[in-house]
Design a protein around this motif. Structure first.
Motif, short mmCIF file in Angstrom:
data_model
loop_
_atom_site.label_atom_id
_atom_site.label_comp_id
_atom_site.label_asym_id
_atom_site.label_seq_id
_atom_site.Cartn_x
_atom_site.Cartn_y
_atom_site.Cartn_z
N LEU A 102 0.83 -1.20 0.00
CA LEU A 102 0.00 0.00 0.00
C LEU A 102 0.87 1.25 0.00
O LEU A 102 1.95 1.27 0.60
CB LEU A 102 -0.90 0.02 1.23
N ALA A 103 0.40 2.28 -0.68
CA ALA A 103 1.12 3.56 -0.66
C ALA A 103 1.07 4.16 0.74
O ALA A 103 0.10 3.95 1.49
CB ALA A 103 0.49 4.51 -1.67
N ARG A 104 2.09 4.92 1.10
CA ARG A 104 2.14 5.58 2.42
C ARG A 104 1.69 7.04 2.25
O ARG A 104 2.51 7.93 2.10
CB ARG A 104 3.54 5.51 3.01
N HIS A 105 0.38 7.27 2.27
CA HIS A 105 -0.15 8.62 2.11
C HIS A 105 -0.10 9.38 3.44
O HIS A 105 -0.40 8.81 4.50
CB HIS A 105 -1.61 8.57 1.64
N ARG A 106 0.23 10.66 3.37
CA ARG A 106 0.13 11.52 4.54
C ARG A 106 -1.34 11.71 4.91
O ARG A 106 -2.23 11.53 4.08
CB ARG A 106 0.77 12.88 4.30
N ASP A 136 -0.29 7.35 -9.51
CA ASP A 136 -1.19 8.36 -8.94
C ASP A 136 -2.16 8.93 -9.96
O ASP A 136 -2.79 9.96 -9.73
CB ASP A 136 -0.39 9.49 -8.29
N ASP A 137 -2.34 8.25 -11.10
CA ASP A 137 -3.32 8.69 -12.09
C ASP A 137 -4.75 8.32 -11.69
O ASP A 137 -5.71 8.94 -12.16
CB ASP A 137 -3.03 8.05 -13.45
N ILE A 138 -4.90 7.29 -10.87
CA ILE A 138 -6.22 6.74 -10.56
C ILE A 138 -6.41 6.67 -9.05
O ILE A 138 -5.53 6.19 -8.33
CB ILE A 138 -6.40 5.34 -11.18
N LEU A 139 -7.58 7.11 -8.58
CA LEU A 139 -7.95 6.97 -7.16
C LEU A 139 -8.94 5.82 -7.01
O LEU A 139 -9.81 5.61 -7.86
CB LEU A 139 -8.60 8.26 -6.65
N HIS A 140 -8.80 5.09 -5.92
CA HIS A 140 -9.70 3.97 -5.63
C HIS A 140 -11.14 4.47 -5.57
O HIS A 140 -11.41 5.61 -5.18
CB HIS A 140 -9.29 3.34 -4.30
N TYR A 141 -12.08 3.62 -5.95
CA TYR A 141 -13.49 4.04 -6.02
C TYR A 141 -14.15 4.24 -4.66
O TYR A 141 -15.16 4.94 -4.56
CB TYR A 141 -14.31 3.03 -6.84
N SER A 142 -13.62 3.64 -3.58
CA SER A 142 -14.28 3.77 -2.27
C SER A 142 -13.33 4.08 -1.13
O SER A 142 -13.80 4.33 -0.02
CB SER A 142 -15.06 2.49 -1.94
N GLU A 143 -12.03 4.05 -1.39
CA GLU A 143 -11.05 4.30 -0.33
C GLU A 143 -10.10 5.42 -0.75
O GLU A 143 -9.68 5.47 -1.91
CB GLU A 143 -10.27 3.01 -0.02
N PRO A 144 -9.75 6.33 0.16
CA PRO A 144 -8.92 7.50 -0.19
C PRO A 144 -7.45 7.13 -0.38
O PRO A 144 -6.60 7.44 0.44
CB PRO A 144 -9.12 8.42 1.02
N ARG A 145 -7.16 6.49 -1.50
CA ARG A 145 -5.80 6.04 -1.78
C ARG A 145 -5.66 5.73 -3.26
O ARG A 145 -6.64 5.60 -3.99
CB ARG A 145 -5.47 4.79 -0.95
N ILE A 146 -4.40 5.59 -3.70
CA ILE A 146 -4.14 5.09 -5.04
C ILE A 146 -4.15 3.57 -5.00
O ILE A 146 -4.27 2.96 -3.93
CB ILE A 146 -2.80 5.63 -5.59
N LEU A 147 -4.00 2.94 -6.15
CA LEU A 147 -4.09 1.49 -6.23
C LEU A 147 -2.74 0.82 -5.99
O LEU A 147 -1.69 1.41 -6.24
CB LEU A 147 -4.62 1.08 -7.61
N THR A 148 -2.79 -0.41 -5.55
CA THR A 148 -1.58 -1.23 -5.44
C THR A 148 -1.22 -1.79 -6.81
O THR A 148 -2.04 -1.78 -7.74
CB THR A 148 -1.79 -2.40 -4.46
N ASP A 176 -2.99 14.46 5.40
CA ASP A 176 -3.65 15.51 4.61
C ASP A 176 -3.95 15.03 3.19
O ASP A 176 -4.94 15.45 2.58
CB ASP A 176 -2.79 16.78 4.58
N VAL A 177 -3.10 14.14 2.66
CA VAL A 177 -3.35 13.59 1.32
C VAL A 177 -4.58 12.69 1.35
O VAL A 177 -5.45 12.76 0.46
CB VAL A 177 -2.12 12.82 0.81
N ARG A 178 -4.68 11.83 2.36
CA ARG A 178 -5.86 10.97 2.49
C ARG A 178 -7.13 11.80 2.64
O ARG A 178 -8.18 11.47 2.08
CB ARG A 178 -5.70 10.01 3.68
N GLU A 179 -7.04 12.87 3.41
CA GLU A 179 -8.20 13.74 3.59
C GLU A 179 -8.63 14.37 2.27
O GLU A 179 -9.82 14.44 1.94
CB GLU A 179 -7.88 14.83 4.62
N ARG A 180 -7.66 14.81 1.48
CA ARG A 180 -7.97 15.42 0.19
C ARG A 180 -8.56 14.39 -0.77
O ARG A 180 -9.53 14.67 -1.47
CB ARG A 180 -6.70 16.03 -0.42
N PHE A 181 -7.99 13.18 -0.78
CA PHE A 181 -8.54 12.13 -1.62
C PHE A 181 -9.99 11.82 -1.22
O PHE A 181 -10.85 11.59 -2.07
CB PHE A 181 -7.70 10.85 -1.51
#
Length: 441
Positions: free
Chosen positions: A292-296, A348-360, A298-303
């Motif tokens: 899994l990506a290590r999002h900060r 980082d082109d695509i965001l997950h459809y239900s979770e605030p993160r990029i894909l694995t 504030d990044v998760r909140e923005r996503f």
């Protein structure tokens, strides 16, 4: 019956080769210049137990090869294979004329098509297949004042596809191309690609409808594939990825030896949908590339805000990107009830459809229709100038031909060659039967 054979040029991590072998074809050799991509290819196509997908020639070392290096060092051995390779496959690098990013018609990688054609001359396969981006067929002129004032100067400009088709015709092949949407083949991704099919002209004359008929056979193979594999007309992003969601799952440190420390991955509890069962079939042991990506925070909140407020399944508008202070031009918040957007080489082109993160990487692979037993090698990402020189895992997956699309192409090519053989055999029988009467007359 003896299996038809193929060779794969610019094989990448092996998506096209995997699909062709799943269709019943036998691989002979594959060429890929990037060491990480070839290590992935070798781990799955050459070293995996219980599967003899390639009958590798003894004279060719199993390593990353540059196609020019191969032609320089093994031209005689390659010539000895003339008539033994039924299908020459390949997906030469497309970055120079891709629409997903900065287009550069002068990119030296574009010239690798000439090396592909040179290999066609050497091997003289019965058929060829190339997969590439739609931009290969588009003529892009420099938009300057001179061009605008003299539009006739553009009349003689050719697209890369036009140049390729001319070269292959000179080599003795009838060529046709068609845009194909991978999502209609059971791939959970809206991925439009140009499929180029060539048939040797001496064989094409036996093919009712000519080379264009191969695309009729591809449509038949598409319909049969969905039925055989138990897939619906559309496989959504949720159909592909819901079993990989991390909500409510235990997160543990990744055990991948090629991954830096402090990364986590989620536990896996098994497939939930027919597509997931198909992808997970044959897998044993821990899931690969689940990091899994290590999002900060504030990044998760923005996503999370993007997923809640922006339209799903389409690229974020300029206004939305500006409101979130995003400088990146291509960001797609996925829609779970539709196929995913085109997977690219940038995670980082695509965001997950239900979770605030990029894909694995594994989720990327699922969207490309790679089975779960397919393991990836090398580092996960790269950056800067190395993007044109290295092929880490996200890039390997993003550049690959979806195996399910390749499987249907392999089925269509086998049916086409079977029809050619049947027509020639019928003609030979008819000629033989008529010979006595002709002699008496």
């Amino acid at each position: 019956m003896t299996k038809l054979t193929f060779a794969d040029l610019f094989s990448g991590c092996g998506g096209l080769s995997l699909g062709l072998t799943l269709s019943g074809l036998q691989g002979h050799f594959a060429i890929e210049r990037d060491d990480m991509a070839f290590r992935t290819f070798a781990a799955n196509m050459l070293e995996r137990k219980g599967a003899r997908r390639f009958d590798w020639p003894r004279w060719l070392e199993k390593k990353a090869w540059d196609i020019e290096e191969l032609l320089d060092q093994h031209l005689g051995s390659l010539r000895s294979l003339r008539g033994q390779i039924d299908i020459l496959a390949g997906g030469p690098p497309c970055q120079g004329f891709s629409f997903a990013g900065r287009r550069n018609e002068g990119d030296p990688r574009n010239l690798l098509f000439k090396k592909y054609v040179e290999m066609v001359h050497v091997l003289q396969p019965r058929a060829i297949v190339i997969e590439n981006v739609p931009g290969m067929r588009v003529v892009h002129a420099r938009r300057n004042v001179i061009d605008l004032q003299h539009p006739k100067r553009l009349e003689n400009k050719l697209s890369f596809y036009d140049k390729l088709a001319e070269s292959l015709s000179d080599a003795g092949y009838a060529v046709e191309a068609k845009l194909v949407d991978s999502s209609t083949f059971g791939v959970p991704q809206k991925r439009s690609r140009l499929i180029v099919i060539g048939v040797r002209k001496d064989l094409c004359e036996w093919l009712d409808g000519g080379v264009t008929h191969v695309f009729d056979l591809l449509e038949q193979a598409r319909i049969a594939q969905l039925s055989e594999l138990g897939l619906g007309e559309i496989v959504t992003a949720s159909d592909a990825l819901s079993d990989l969601e991390i909500s409510g799952r235990t997160l543990s440190p990744t055990t991948d030896p090629q991954c830096p420390p402090r990364y986590l991955e989620a536990s896996y509890h098994g497939p939930k949908t027919p597509y997931q069962e198909l992808m997970h079939f044959g897998h044993d042991g821990p899931m690969d590339s689940m990091r899994l990506a290590r999002h900060r925070d504030d990044v998760r909140e923005r996503f999370g805000k993007i997923l809640a407020e922006c339209r799903r399944g389409v690229r974020m508008s300029d206004a939305d990107r500006k409101s979130y202070d995003l400088k990146k031009h291509r960001i797609f918040p996925m829609a779970g009830d539709d196929p995913a957007p085109t997977v690219t080489t940038l995670p980082d082109d695509i965001l997950h459809y239900s979770e605030p993160r990029i894909l694995t990487v594994r989720e990327y692979a699922r969207l490309q229709s790679f089975p779960d037993w397919f393991h990836f090698r090398g580092k996960y990402t790269t950056g800067g100038k190395l993007r044109t020189k290295e092929c880490p895992r996200y890039t390997q997956v993003g550049n690959a031909v979806p195996p399910l699309l390749a499987r249907a192409i392999g089925k269509a090519l086998q049916e086409m060659l079977a029809e050619v053989s049947a027509a020639r055999d019928q003609f030979a029988r008819t000629t033989k039967a008529d010979a006595p009467a002709l002699a008496i007359g």
